[in-house]
Enzyme design. Sequence first.
Site, PDB file in Angstrom:
ATOM      1  N   ARG A 242      -1.683   1.393  18.402  1.00 10.27           N
ATOM      2  CA  ARG A 242      -2.758   1.298  19.377  1.00 10.27           C
ATOM      3  C   ARG A 242      -2.260   0.558  20.613  1.00 10.27           C
ATOM      4  NH1 ARG A 242      -4.883   4.875  17.262  1.00 10.27           N
ATOM      5  NH2 ARG A 242      -7.006   5.088  16.447  1.00 10.27           N
ATOM      6  N   GLU A 271      -6.042   5.097  28.129  1.00  8.72           N
ATOM      7  CA  GLU A 271      -5.810   6.514  27.831  1.00  8.72           C
ATOM      8  C   GLU A 271      -7.005   7.328  28.313  1.00  8.72           C
ATOM      9  OE1 GLU A 271      -4.940   7.045  23.699  1.00  8.72           O
ATOM     10  OE2 GLU A 271      -3.294   5.596  23.710  1.00  8.72           O
ATOM     11  N   HIS A 289      -0.138  10.170  22.963  1.00  7.83           N
ATOM     12  CA  HIS A 289      -0.957   9.892  21.781  1.00  7.83           C
ATOM     13  C   HIS A 289      -1.064  11.135  20.891  1.00  7.83           C
ATOM     14  CE1 HIS A 289      -4.410   7.193  20.144  1.00  7.83           C
ATOM     15  NE2 HIS A 289      -3.755   7.810  19.165  1.00  7.83           N
TER      16      HIS A 289
END
Length: 324
Positions: A242, A271, A289
């Site tokens: 994360r 993000e 991601h």
Amino acid sequence: MSDTRPRLLLTQRQTLPVMQRIEQSFNISGVPEHKLTTRELLEGARAFQPQAILISTSLPLRHDDVLQLPDCVKIVATVSVGTDHLDIAALHARGIIVTNTPDVLTDCNADMAMLLMLAAARRAAEYTTLMRQGWGRGLAMDEMLGTRISGKRLGIVGMGRIGRAVARRARGFDMQVMYSNRRRLPADQEEGATYFSTVTDMLPHCDILSLHLPASPETDGMINADLLGRLPKGAIFINAARGALVDEDALIAALKSGQLAAAGLDVYRNEPNPDPRFLELPNVFLTPHVGSATTETRSDMGMLALDNVEAVLNGRGALTPVKN
């Protein structure tokens, strides 16, 4: 004739096998052309009155959002392991069951960590740039040299399912594996790794540091300038967990100063619009991601989410419930 199938609010398109199951087993208002925003989710929920909502990371449901969900919602199933985008306590206070999709993405996320590790150590981003620019000349014996990972000392922060899977893969590279965790694991779960009770004690021994723990208020920004400074100069940093775990100003400074030789990143604080300074650094290998982004894993995740929805709506217990 009215549609008696359970109503499911779909917030983004899923893989083909998952979509086929959804269209056969559920009444949906439509397939979104893009991932819904929180506002669009709430508007859709009020209009469609679903019994279940299928959601994923980067679509937050915070306290005030949860209060706006209609009473008909019985379950919010996130197609992810992480749940930091959801206010679990607020959902539970509304009597809404929350589920996630653990286990099925362990291998793919561990594979991604190894990809980031190899790409960062072997300067993959720079090599790709050179090739796209036309290459055009032979490289000298001492030019654009990377670092081999075989035999290196790997420190893992967070020895859950994914951390253990990374440790197993690292053994194939003859790496010396260490880990730091809230508590020491039983010996048969340590995958041959050496335990350190604190991250600070482990860091001076790490040639490569890899994060594998969830985001929480306690872990926010835990990787800061002080911790990065405790790594040996020239270490490699990997984050496929994360973005919130990292003080990105400190990370960028360490990459510019040479304290870190390189980094491999799949996650970011902001993000899908990460700090543009990362793009300016040649010694960073970046991916968007996509740790679970294989057909097999994304389908397994979607299927498990639907298993949870069907179980709850049929009066059975959720298979993978999320607790406070």
